[in-house]
Design an enzyme around this catalytic site. Structure first.
Site, PDB file in Angstrom:
ATOM      1  N   ILE A 118      -8.211 -52.314-100.945  1.00 59.31           N
ATOM      2  CA  ILE A 118      -8.147 -54.472-101.222  1.00 59.31           C
ATOM      3  C   ILE A 118      -6.909 -54.777-101.109  1.00 59.31           C
ATOM      4  O   ILE A 118      -6.316 -53.648-101.762  1.00 59.31           O
ATOM      5  CB  ILE A 118      -8.542 -54.754-102.544  1.00 59.31           C
ATOM      6  CG1 ILE A 118     -10.015 -53.690-102.501  1.00 59.31           C
ATOM      7  CG2 ILE A 118      -8.631 -56.014-102.852  1.00 59.31           C
ATOM      8  CD1 ILE A 118     -11.190 -53.817-104.247  1.00 59.31           C
ATOM      9  N   VAL A 119      -6.256 -55.497-100.541  1.00 61.43           N
ATOM     10  CA  VAL A 119      -7.215 -55.925 -99.471  1.00 61.43           C
ATOM     11  C   VAL A 119      -7.442 -55.932 -98.216  1.00 61.43           C
ATOM     12  O   VAL A 119      -5.875 -55.109 -97.861  1.00 61.43           O
ATOM     13  CB  VAL A 119      -7.015 -57.669 -99.378  1.00 61.43           C
ATOM     14  CG1 VAL A 119      -7.565 -58.372-100.532  1.00 61.43           C
ATOM     15  CG2 VAL A 119      -4.915 -58.258 -99.397  1.00 61.43           C
ATOM     16  N   VAL A 122      -3.395 -56.516 -96.453  1.00 65.38           N
ATOM     17  CA  VAL A 122      -2.686 -56.055 -96.718  1.00 65.38           C
ATOM     18  C   VAL A 122      -2.463 -54.407 -96.804  1.00 65.38           C
ATOM     19  O   VAL A 122      -1.973 -53.841 -96.110  1.00 65.38           O
ATOM     20  CB  VAL A 122      -2.188 -56.559 -98.561  1.00 65.38           C
ATOM     21  CG1 VAL A 122      -0.969 -55.699 -98.990  1.00 65.38           C
ATOM     22  CG2 VAL A 122      -1.899 -57.892 -97.909  1.00 65.38           C
ATOM     23  N   CYS A 123      -3.397 -53.667 -98.422  1.00 66.13           N
ATOM     24  CA  CYS A 123      -3.843 -53.211 -98.355  1.00 66.13           C
ATOM     25  C   CYS A 123      -4.399 -51.788 -97.044  1.00 66.13           C
ATOM     26  O   CYS A 123      -3.385 -50.290 -97.345  1.00 66.13           O
ATOM     27  CB  CYS A 123      -4.191 -52.497 -99.742  1.00 66.13           C
ATOM     28  SG  CYS A 123      -3.753 -53.524-100.839  1.00 66.13           S
ATOM     29  N   THR A 124      -4.783 -52.052 -96.247  1.00 65.09           N
ATOM     30  CA  THR A 124      -5.384 -51.223 -95.527  1.00 65.09           C
ATOM     31  C   THR A 124      -4.821 -51.460 -94.075  1.00 65.09           C
ATOM     32  O   THR A 124      -4.132 -50.425 -94.121  1.00 65.09           O
ATOM     33  CB  THR A 124      -6.793 -52.137 -95.892  1.00 65.09           C
ATOM     34  OG1 THR A 124      -7.775 -51.718 -96.363  1.00 65.09           O
ATOM     35  CG2 THR A 124      -7.612 -51.181 -94.176  1.00 65.09           C
TER      36      THR A 124
END
Length: 225
Positions: A118-119, A122-124
């Site tokens: 998440i999200v 961004v993070c992935t």
């Protein structure tokens, strides 16, 4: 006639080469997810983490600024993986920017990484692109990555795909890791897993089991067989 795509090689997930990355599946950040319902997404997040248990894959957990509004990692994930490295990033948005996280990646000795977070955009995505840049093969679990909107998720998935990241569902990831229902893990492990994390398959298996144990055909059913 068999057709081929020029330059394409099908790299399959291999349980001897793969590892699971659980990225910022935090209580507060879950409030940002709008492309799945809260109940649906929670189940998918827990299923993502559980893949590591079923296939005995190295699993790395990481959080972003968990002392603030982002909140802690879901407690069920920590309980599921009590011995997994948990990298609590203090400020790095991209987990790859954490030297501790990179060290944990290197310590796995694996070359394939199954990621969700998440999200999505961004993070992935940031981590997936960094892993690809470092030479790793990356699979993104779309079911367990959440975004502000369907469009945001689609744009992020397209960006990852353009970098060579494979976007898959949890069910397809499980199937590719398993390869054959007769394997171990195989049907014996898959059915309880899906009973917990994929209700439609659970209903299918339960209906079949009950039909074998207790069922009789009603008028008209014989014609369907």
């Amino acid at each position: 006639m068999k057709s081929t795509v020029s330059g394409y090689t099908y790299e399959r997930l291999d349980k001897e080469k793969a590892a699971i990355l659980v990225v910022d599946h935090q209580v507060g950040l879950s409030e940002l997810v709008r492309d799945y319902s809260p109940t649906e997404f929670r189940v998918s997040v827990l299923a993502h983490a559980a893949l590591g248990k079923v296939f005995n894959l190295p699993t790395i957990l990481t959080t972003s600024a968990e002392v603030g509004p982002n909140g802690p990692l879901l407690k069920e994930i920590i309980e599921m993986h009590p011995d997994a490295p948990l990298i609590r990033r203090q400020g790095e948005v991209n987990a790859w920017d954490s030297s501790e996280f990179r060290a944990a990646i290197n310590a796995t000795g694996r070359t394939q990484f199954i990621i969700a977070g998440i999200v999505t955009d961004v993070c992935t995505t940031f981590l997936a692109l960094s892993l690809r840049d470092a030479g790793y093969s990356v699979w993104a679990n779309a079911d367990a990555s959440g975004a502000f909107s369907d469009k945001t998720a689609a744009d992020a998935n397209r960006r990852m795909e353009n970098a060579g990241v494979t976007i898959m569902s949890m069910f397809s990831i499980f199937g590719e890791l398993m390869r054959d229902w007769r394997n171990t893990p195989g049907a014996k492990e898959a059915v309880p897993f899906f009973n917990t994390y994929l209700a439609s398959f659970s209903h299918l298996a339960s209906a079949h089991g009950n039909a074998i144990e207790n069922g009789t055909l009603i008028p008209g059913e014989a014609e369907l067989l």
